[in-house]
Design an enzyme around this catalytic site. Sequence first.
Site, PDB file in Angstrom:
ATOM      1  N   LYS A   1       0.834  -1.202   0.000  1.00 24.20           N
ATOM      2  CA  LYS A   1       0.000   0.000   0.000  1.00 24.20           C
ATOM      3  C   LYS A   1       0.874   1.261   0.000  1.00 24.20           C
ATOM      4  CE  LYS A   1      -3.818  -0.371   2.221  1.00 24.20           C
ATOM      5  NZ  LYS A   1      -4.736  -0.583   3.344  1.00 24.20           N
TER       6      LYS A   1
ATOM      7  N   ARG B   1      -3.480   2.980   8.691  1.00 20.52           N
ATOM      8  CA  ARG B   1      -3.760   1.667   8.093  1.00 20.52           C
ATOM      9  C   ARG B   1      -2.520   0.815   8.018  1.00 20.52           C
ATOM     10  NH1 ARG B   1      -8.394   2.435   4.167  1.00 20.52           N
ATOM     11  NH2 ARG B   1      -8.676   4.656   4.088  1.00 20.52           N
TER      12      ARG B   1
ATOM     13  N   GLY C   1      -8.071  -7.399   4.797  1.00 23.16           N
ATOM     14  CA  GLY C   1      -8.894  -7.428   6.008  1.00 23.16           C
ATOM     15  C   GLY C   1      -8.268  -8.142   7.197  1.00 23.16           C
TER      16      GLY C   1
ATOM     17  N   MET D   1      -5.488  -7.306   8.962  1.00 19.62           N
ATOM     18  CA  MET D   1      -4.953  -6.457  10.015  1.00 19.62           C
ATOM     19  C   MET D   1      -5.893  -5.269  10.237  1.00 19.62           C
ATOM     20  SD  MET D   1      -0.930  -6.640   9.233  1.00 19.62           S
ATOM     21  CE  MET D   1      -1.139  -6.400   7.502  1.00 19.62           C
TER      22      MET D   1
ATOM     23  N   ARG E   1      -3.491  -1.476  -6.498  1.00 19.05           N
ATOM     24  CA  ARG E   1      -2.581  -2.623  -6.412  1.00 19.05           C
ATOM     25  C   ARG E   1      -2.974  -3.628  -7.495  1.00 19.05           C
ATOM     26  NH1 ARG E   1      -5.268  -4.716  -0.776  1.00 19.05           N
ATOM     27  NH2 ARG E   1      -7.348  -4.871  -1.631  1.00 19.05           N
TER      28      ARG E   1
ATOM     29  N   HIS F   1     -15.594  -8.950   1.672  1.00 22.03           N
ATOM     30  CA  HIS F   1     -14.602  -9.861   2.225  1.00 22.03           C
ATOM     31  C   HIS F   1     -14.793 -11.273   1.680  1.00 22.03           C
ATOM     32  CE1 HIS F   1     -13.204 -12.680   5.376  1.00 22.03           C
ATOM     33  NE2 HIS F   1     -12.148 -11.895   5.328  1.00 22.03           N
TER      34      HIS F   1
ATOM     35  N   SER G   1      11.572 -43.672  -7.837  1.00 27.58           N
ATOM     36  CA  SER G   1      10.473 -42.719  -7.694  1.00 27.58           C
ATOM     37  C   SER G   1      10.391 -42.344  -6.217  1.00 27.58           C
ATOM     38  CB  SER G   1       9.162 -43.353  -8.160  1.00 27.58           C
ATOM     39  OG  SER G   1       8.111 -42.441  -7.948  1.00 27.58           O
TER      40      SER G   1
ATOM     41  N   CYS H   1       6.504 -39.279  -6.657  1.00 25.78           N
ATOM     42  CA  CYS H   1       5.074 -39.600  -6.739  1.00 25.78           C
ATOM     43  C   CYS H   1       4.353 -39.323  -5.420  1.00 25.78           C
ATOM     44  CB  CYS H   1       4.860 -41.041  -7.185  1.00 25.78           C
ATOM     45  SG  CYS H   1       5.523 -42.248  -6.042  1.00 25.78           S
TER      46      CYS H   1
ATOM     47  N   TYR I   1      10.626 -36.638 -13.974  1.00 28.23           N
ATOM     48  CA  TYR I   1       9.187 -36.361 -13.971  1.00 28.23           C
ATOM     49  C   TYR I   1       8.664 -36.154 -12.557  1.00 28.23           C
ATOM     50  CZ  TYR I   1       8.402 -41.216 -12.497  1.00 28.23           C
ATOM     51  OH  TYR I   1       8.415 -42.388 -11.785  1.00 28.23           O
TER      52      TYR I   1
HETATM   53  C1  PEP Z   1       4.689 -41.947  -0.758  1.00 31.24           C
HETATM   54  O1  PEP Z   1       5.008 -42.486   0.286  1.00 31.24           O
HETATM   55  O2  PEP Z   1       5.048 -40.807  -1.070  1.00 31.24           O
HETATM   56  C2  PEP Z   1       3.816 -42.641  -1.722  1.00 31.24           C
HETATM   57  C3  PEP Z   1       3.555 -42.088  -2.886  1.00 31.24           C
HETATM   58  O3  PEP Z   1       3.246 -43.788  -1.320  1.00 31.24           O
HETATM   59  P1  PEP Z   1       1.977 -43.865  -0.337  1.00 31.24           P
HETATM   60  O4  PEP Z   1       1.428 -42.499  -0.195  1.00 31.24           O
HETATM   61  O5  PEP Z   1       1.037 -44.816  -1.004  1.00 31.24           O
HETATM   62  O6  PEP Z   1       2.585 -44.420   0.890  1.00 31.24           O
END
Ligand code: PEP
Length: 934
Positions: free
Chosen positions: A48, A117, A126, A128, A361, A481, A815, A882, A902
């Site tokens: 601000k 302010r 909103g 603070m 802003r 809000h 993974s 994963c 990936y």
């Molecule tokens: C993990 O542990 O990150 C995973 C993908 O396996 P799960 O969540 O099935 O234990």
Amino acid sequence: MATTTLPETEVEVSGQQQQNKPATKYVYFFGAGKADGHGKMKDELGGKGAGLAEMTNAGLPVPPGFTIQTEACREYMRNGGVSREVDRQMEEALAKLEALQGQKLGAGENPLLVSVRSGAKFSMPGMMDTILNLGLNDKSVEALARRSNNPRFAADSYRRLIQMFGNVVLDIEKAAFDEVFEAKKKQKKAKLDTDLDARALKEVIEEYKRVVKKHARRDFPQDPHEQLVMARDAVFRSWQNERAKHYRRINNIDDMLGTAVNVQAMVFGNLGETSGTGVGFTRNPATGAKEFYGEFLMNAQGEDVVAGIRTPVHISELHKIMPNVYDQLRDITTRLEKHYRDMQDFEFTIQDGKLYMLQTRNGKRTGLAAVRVALQMVDEGLITKEEAIFRVEPNQLYDFLVPRLDEKSTKVEVLATGLPASPGAAVGQIVFTAEEAVKKAGHGTKKNPVILVRAETTPEDIQGMEVAVGILTSRGGMTSHAAVVTRGMGKCCVAGAGDITVDEKKREMRVKGQTFKEDDWISLDGTTGRVIKGKLNTIPPKADDPELLKLMGWAEPFRKLRVRANADIPRDAVQARAFGAEGIGLCRTEHMFFGEKKIPHMRAMILADNEKDRRAALKKLLPMQRADFAGVFEAMDGLPVTIRTLDPPLHEFLPRREELMVDIALLPRYSAKQKKELVARYKDYRVKGVGDLKTVLPALLARVEQLHEFNPMLGHRGCRLGITYPEITEMQARAIFEAAVDCTRKGIKVHPEVMIPLVATLKEMANQAAIVRRVAEEVFKEKGTRVEYMVGTMIELPRAALVADDIAKEAEFFSFGTNDLTQTTFGFSRDDVNKVLPTYLAEGILKQDPFAVLDREGVGQLVRMATERGRKTRSNLKVGICGEHGGEPSSVEFCHQVGLNYVSCSPFRVLTARLAAAQAAATEKLKVEGGRTK
Ligand code: PEP
Ligand code: MG
């Protein structure tokens, strides 16, 4: 941190300061077309304050004032107060302001009044505190009445000051003032606040003063300078209030930043019919349409618009009332947008027909609007395509995936139409308070959809809003809000549905002569603003919006990381592919066993106490697993599919030990009906009739006892299952390869990747890989067809990360299971962490939930190290992630930086991960600052 300094001669060196150290410049003046600061000083002046400086420098009509920078707030946090130097610089700036205005703070015939302010680096709407009309006291209120020739306005300003000051500075509950005000309205038979005349308001003032005396045990301060110091400190303190802390936590804003305080000459929007106040956006924040968008109220003050106390009027009306002011406002805001090269969210006040800009802003917007505005601005030549990629926060893409109401599923009875404050659809049960929302919304798998229905929301409702699926308010506009906060959360909201009466005390909502109570179902359409009776179905959205595709088309060429999805069944795989998934990174096979047909065999397999019986049960499961895998392969034709062998502890498939104990104990006393219910419940365990219960239940309990573990997450699970019961891995490998061969023969391109969970040692990996490879060869031989495949492992234990070079001798891919890796690295149980997490976050021991945002320093170090070590052994090692982090933007950025191949995440986060991965790569390539567009 860069702070500018004053020449030494100008500062009085306090005792604590070292002799030669120049004093910090705490206070930055702005006014008369010139500001000490500028727009880039958000760290010091907050968003601000920086905006006010920038607008002043640009010659816009901004009321003058000064900003006390964030360092003073940090000082306040450290020491419980500010230094004398802050006070000194503030008084100096005040004197300058008084000279410029030709007024004195709260004194004389033309008293100067100021607003105080907060304003942090990142907008915290909103959260603070703000105090307006500061400088009024028993004397100056009379002067103001004379000067404005409007005693009602003067009295109203004063009563507002006492109320705000009492609440914010002296910590007196709002309700204490509201009670007085409402009682006065009742006594005077006033319907609206504005129906109270000056005399009535004077009575209110006297009663407010008594409220202050009673609750704060002191008088309302009459000295304007004392008011200013107290207000400033209260704003600093408000940085640390629970709402603000919570907001920072969910928005990843650093607790140490602190807020600036802006002290600015008041201009009044409530001086009569030629005055007014409003807020607006240079484009529509919900849809992104290029239209001047805003709301205002004549004869009102700022919070009337924002808090939704009166429902404001569309900005186009201003054109009719004051065409010149409207044109000037359009001109200024168009210039502002060009200047900032982004959509602006602005506040203005008209005092006696003269326009003042109070704030501007970069405006918060929905994901839909973010994409559309970015595209428009490229077309308009305001920004480049590369910049456009960063104008959308990856998490906002969720908006393209929000469901719509299925209006064909049932009769649609529209109860009311409010404002389409935040798009999407929400179907849920009514709750009337934030606490109730938190209580009823539940957690994890036991989530209940609740819709928070309020007359209007306030920052205190934030936690309830977070857990609700949708928000409905009966008052307030598009910038109320509720509207602003839900848009930020990507949550459906209908605001200002004026036909609805919300009675929070009685816990009911009345509309069209009908009364709705807690737990009644309603459906909201946040895209059109409709409130619909009952529980409609929802239609999943499509992610092929042409504008989204265009933006993604600019972003995607930068992306290095592949994005896969975690999906266990063909339907999810199809969905993931539609969102752009480039493979399946995790198929949790255990989820396949929960189907009605499969679970009895799974249970028989677990209950078997010898290999023969186990194999017999597995034989029954084999064709079902094969069909499941074939379905997933078909859906992902041509793309890799990572299938994980059985992972969870087996007791998860059996009844709970305690439940069994209760049933056994109570069996003799159960009625015939209850016994029949038990037979149905235990039918998978060879209970055919009531007579079997007596023998089967104790035997079942004995097996459950055998399987019982104190720490199942660290117990008989993961590869340990396949090692102790190799026939399970055999069956799964056979199902995978038979399905793969069958699909290949049908012309489907399959790339199976078999993944072994919870590996800690090379030998574990070797043991399971040998089974998989042996079965693969058996199947290929039997069927006369080969399929290319890989065998790899999850890295989800610190030991696996440490010996990754060893494990890579057997594993062809890694993974990272960062859910378990976070659990085992921190030693936090992922299911119970919420017992400590709130305190850890509140205390700042952790900055973020490490199960949501990858802990780069700890868990991330293991990820980096394991990747490097693994690739030392096998240079072409494919590495992915994963765990849940695979769809979280900051974690995706980290995965890019570490050089993973990936990320894999739930289907609905695939788009987010794609954009986050593109931004991470583009940041590196374009050397621009990624992340926030604000
Ligand atoms: C993990 O542990 O990150 C995973 C993908 O396996 P799960 O969540 O099935 O234990
Ligand atoms: Mg795991």
